[in-house]
Design a protein around this motif. Structure first.
Motif, mmCIF file in Angstrom:
data_model
loop_
_atom_site.group_PDB
_atom_site.id
_atom_site.type_symbol
_atom_site.label_atom_id
_atom_site.label_comp_id
_atom_site.label_asym_id
_atom_site.label_seq_id
_atom_site.Cartn_x
_atom_site.Cartn_y
_atom_site.Cartn_z
ATOM 1 N N LEU A 272 0.836 -1.208 0.000
ATOM 2 C CA LEU A 272 0.000 0.000 0.000
ATOM 3 C C LEU A 272 0.869 1.256 0.000
ATOM 4 N N LEU A 273 1.917 1.254 0.818
ATOM 5 C CA LEU A 273 2.820 2.405 0.868
ATOM 6 C C LEU A 273 3.551 2.588 -0.467
ATOM 7 N N ILE A 274 4.018 1.467 -1.046
ATOM 8 C CA ILE A 274 4.701 1.544 -2.341
ATOM 9 C C ILE A 274 3.755 2.097 -3.411
ATOM 10 N N TYR A 275 2.520 1.625 -3.385
ATOM 11 C CA TYR A 275 1.524 2.077 -4.358
ATOM 12 C C TYR A 275 1.265 3.583 -4.219
ATOM 13 N N LEU A 276 1.114 4.035 -2.967
ATOM 14 C CA LEU A 276 0.830 5.450 -2.741
ATOM 15 C C LEU A 276 1.986 6.343 -3.184
ATOM 16 N N PHE A 277 3.220 5.898 -2.927
ATOM 17 C CA PHE A 277 4.383 6.683 -3.329
ATOM 18 C C PHE A 277 4.593 6.671 -4.843
ATOM 19 N N SER A 278 4.055 5.640 -5.522
ATOM 20 C CA SER A 278 4.264 5.511 -6.964
ATOM 21 C C SER A 278 3.148 6.128 -7.779
ATOM 22 N N TYR A 279 2.028 6.439 -7.135
ATOM 23 C CA TYR A 279 0.839 6.893 -7.865
ATOM 24 C C TYR A 279 0.831 8.410 -7.985
ATOM 25 N N SER A 280 0.409 8.876 -9.151
ATOM 26 C CA SER A 280 0.285 10.306 -9.399
ATOM 27 C C SER A 280 -1.128 10.596 -9.892
ATOM 28 N N LYS A 281 -1.767 11.621 -9.345
ATOM 29 C CA LYS A 281 -3.115 11.976 -9.794
ATOM 30 C C LYS A 281 -3.134 12.367 -11.267
ATOM 31 N N LEU A 282 -2.037 12.924 -11.737
ATOM 32 C CA LEU A 282 -1.958 13.395 -13.118
ATOM 33 C C LEU A 282 -1.688 12.257 -14.095
ATOM 34 N N HIS A 283 -0.747 11.353 -13.726
ATOM 35 C CA HIS A 283 -0.310 10.308 -14.653
ATOM 36 C C HIS A 283 -0.733 8.899 -14.230
ATOM 37 N N GLY A 284 -1.412 8.753 -13.114
ATOM 38 C CA GLY A 284 -1.792 7.427 -12.645
ATOM 39 C C GLY A 284 -0.599 6.701 -12.043
ATOM 40 N N LEU A 285 -0.623 5.369 -12.115
ATOM 41 C CA LEU A 285 0.481 4.569 -11.577
ATOM 42 C C LEU A 285 1.666 4.655 -12.526
ATOM 43 N N GLN A 286 2.809 5.061 -12.008
ATOM 44 C CA GLN A 286 3.997 5.206 -12.835
ATOM 45 C C GLN A 286 4.899 3.979 -12.674
ATOM 46 N N PRO A 287 4.996 3.151 -13.709
ATOM 47 C CA PRO A 287 5.690 1.863 -13.599
ATOM 48 C C PRO A 287 7.147 1.969 -13.173
ATOM 49 N N VAL A 288 7.902 2.893 -13.795
ATOM 50 C CA VAL A 288 9.323 3.014 -13.450
ATOM 51 C C VAL A 288 9.477 3.480 -12.009
ATOM 52 N N ARG A 289 8.635 4.429 -11.621
ATOM 53 C CA ARG A 289 8.701 4.936 -10.251
ATOM 54 C C ARG A 289 8.360 3.823 -9.256
ATOM 55 N N LEU A 290 7.410 2.958 -9.633
ATOM 56 C CA LEU A 290 7.034 1.864 -8.740
ATOM 57 C C LEU A 290 8.221 0.953 -8.445
ATOM 58 N N VAL A 291 8.980 0.605 -9.478
ATOM 59 C CA VAL A 291 10.148 -0.256 -9.278
ATOM 60 C C VAL A 291 11.183 0.432 -8.402
ATOM 61 N N LEU A 292 11.435 1.711 -8.660
ATOM 62 C CA LEU A 292 12.433 2.442 -7.869
ATOM 63 C C LEU A 292 12.005 2.553 -6.404
ATOM 64 N N VAL A 293 10.727 2.898 -6.183
ATOM 65 C CA VAL A 293 10.214 2.987 -4.814
ATOM 66 C C VAL A 293 10.269 1.617 -4.150
ATOM 67 N N GLY A 294 9.875 0.577 -4.906
ATOM 68 C CA GLY A 294 9.889 -0.779 -4.352
ATOM 69 C C GLY A 294 11.275 -1.240 -3.964
ATOM 70 N N VAL A 295 12.269 -0.943 -4.812
ATOM 71 C CA VAL A 295 13.661 -1.305 -4.483
ATOM 72 C C VAL A 295 14.111 -0.569 -3.230
ATOM 73 N N GLY A 296 13.735 0.704 -3.127
ATOM 74 C CA GLY A 296 14.086 1.470 -1.926
ATOM 75 C C GLY A 296 13.462 0.888 -0.673
ATOM 76 N N PHE A 297 12.176 0.529 -0.748
ATOM 77 C CA PHE A 297 11.506 -0.099 0.389
ATOM 78 C C PHE A 297 12.158 -1.433 0.744
ATOM 79 N N SER A 298 12.496 -2.206 -0.281
ATOM 80 C CA SER A 298 13.113 -3.514 -0.044
ATOM 81 C C SER A 298 14.424 -3.377 0.716
ATOM 82 N N MET A 299 15.248 -2.424 0.305
ATOM 83 C CA MET A 299 16.532 -2.206 0.985
ATOM 84 C C MET A 299 16.323 -1.711 2.412
ATOM 85 N N ALA A 300 15.381 -0.778 2.577
ATOM 86 C CA ALA A 300 15.134 -0.223 3.913
ATOM 87 C C ALA A 300 14.601 -1.297 4.867
#
Length: 334
Positions: free
Chosen positions: A136-164
């Protein structure tokens, strides 16, 4: 065209089933304890000695079944995630879902007193709860009201969450008892540890519920894999369907890693191989990807536990030897 692809799917499913059966037979006869291939059939039908029955039914067969089911579950999760994010790099391990489940399981294992008989059945629930919060947190950080779900951003955010989250888990176990530290370290390495029948019974219901749901929603997954504009244009409720499928992916991935360890790359590779074999329609891809994922993890565990070291190598490490270069190839390609 569709009939031809269905015929190809039937051939691929038959070939993969044969590969899985062959790998199971090889795995049942390999290991430190003696059980020759000539004694497999008599032991299966109940004519084996006590040591032979113990090795087959209490040691090897539960591990084989749990590995096969976990691989199938991770492949289904990866197929869903790649569809709803329109990102070929999405995988439960890469984008942080496995790490989220792992942190919850580590907290549960370290601090929650529970009856041993309920342990196997509680783990998937705990893993799902913590993985869902992470997703849910990854989804919220990756989602944009203007562009919707941003695939590249999702992977980057997900990798960051995974490391943290992996770092948080290391800090968490730094002051724990050695026995518990050993267990969590094995989990992190992707060591198949839930090798008993209760763990199989705990995992099967999740697959029996989520696999039919995913097949039922395959058409919507086809639409979600195209673009936001196409989905809106044909009247699909994108956010609702995406959230339902995301919950399904998180649930089945968390259930798998809770009994099989933190295994990555199976959910990345299996959908790609399935699409190369039967095309992009998810009605065809999902069953084939599930069989490929089950076979990949089963093969990796069979190789890992028979390598000439004291305890062999965890299946997660064997899979990573193949999956990490493939991930880099996809990263450069995309």
């Amino acid at each position: 065209m569709i009939t031809a692809k269905k015929s190809r799917q039937a051939i691929v499913i038959f070939a993969l089933t044969a590969l899985i059966i062959l790998t199971i037979v090889i795995g049942m006869g390999l290991g430190p304890a003696s059980l020759s291939y000539t004694r497999l059939l008599p032991t299966i039908v109940g004519n084996g000695t006590f040591p032979e029955s113990f090795v087959l039914f209490d040691v090897r067969l539960p591990r084989i079944v749990i590995t096969l089911l976990a691989g199938m579950a991770l492949a289904i999760a990866g197929t869903i995630l790649q569809g709803i994010t329109r990102n070929d790099l999405a995988d439960p391990g890469i984008i942080g879902i496995n790490a989220g489940a792992g942190l919850g399981i580590a907290l549960f294992f370290l601090f929650m007193p529970i009856d041993a008989g309920s342990f196997a059945y509680a783990l998937p629930v705990v893993g799902f709860a913590s993985a869902f919060v992470t997703a849910l947190l990854i989804y919220l950080f990756s989602y944009s009201k203007l562009h919707g779900l941003q695939p590249v951003r999702l992977v980057l955010v997900g990798v960051g969450f995974s490391m943290a989250l992996s770092g948080a888990m290391i800090v968490l176990i730094s002051s724990a008892e050695q026995q518990k530290v050993d267990f969590i370290a094995q989990w992190l390495a992707g060591n198949i540890w839930g090798t008993d029948w209760p763990f199989i019974l705990a995992l099967i219901p999740w697959i029996l519920i989520i696999l039919p749901l995913t097949l039922y929603m395959a058409n919507r997954l086809n639409v979600l894999a195209l673009s936001e504009e196409v989905g809106v244009g044909i009247g699909v409720q994108l956010n609702r369907d995406r959230i339902i499928l995301l919950i399904a992916a998180v649930a089945i991935a968390a259930a798998a890693v809770s009994v099989a360890g933190g295994i990555s790359f199976v959910g990345l590779m299996a959908p790609h191989l399935a699409r190369a074999l039967v095309g992009a329609r998810h009605q065809l891809v999902i069953p084939v990807a599930a069989l490929i994922g089950g076979w990949l993890l089963l093969l990796a565990d069979t190789i890992g536990r028979n390598i000439t070291t004291a305890d062999g190598l965890p299946a997660g490490i064997i899979v990573a030897f193949i999956g990490a270069p493939y991930f880099l190839y996809l990263l450069l390609k995309k």
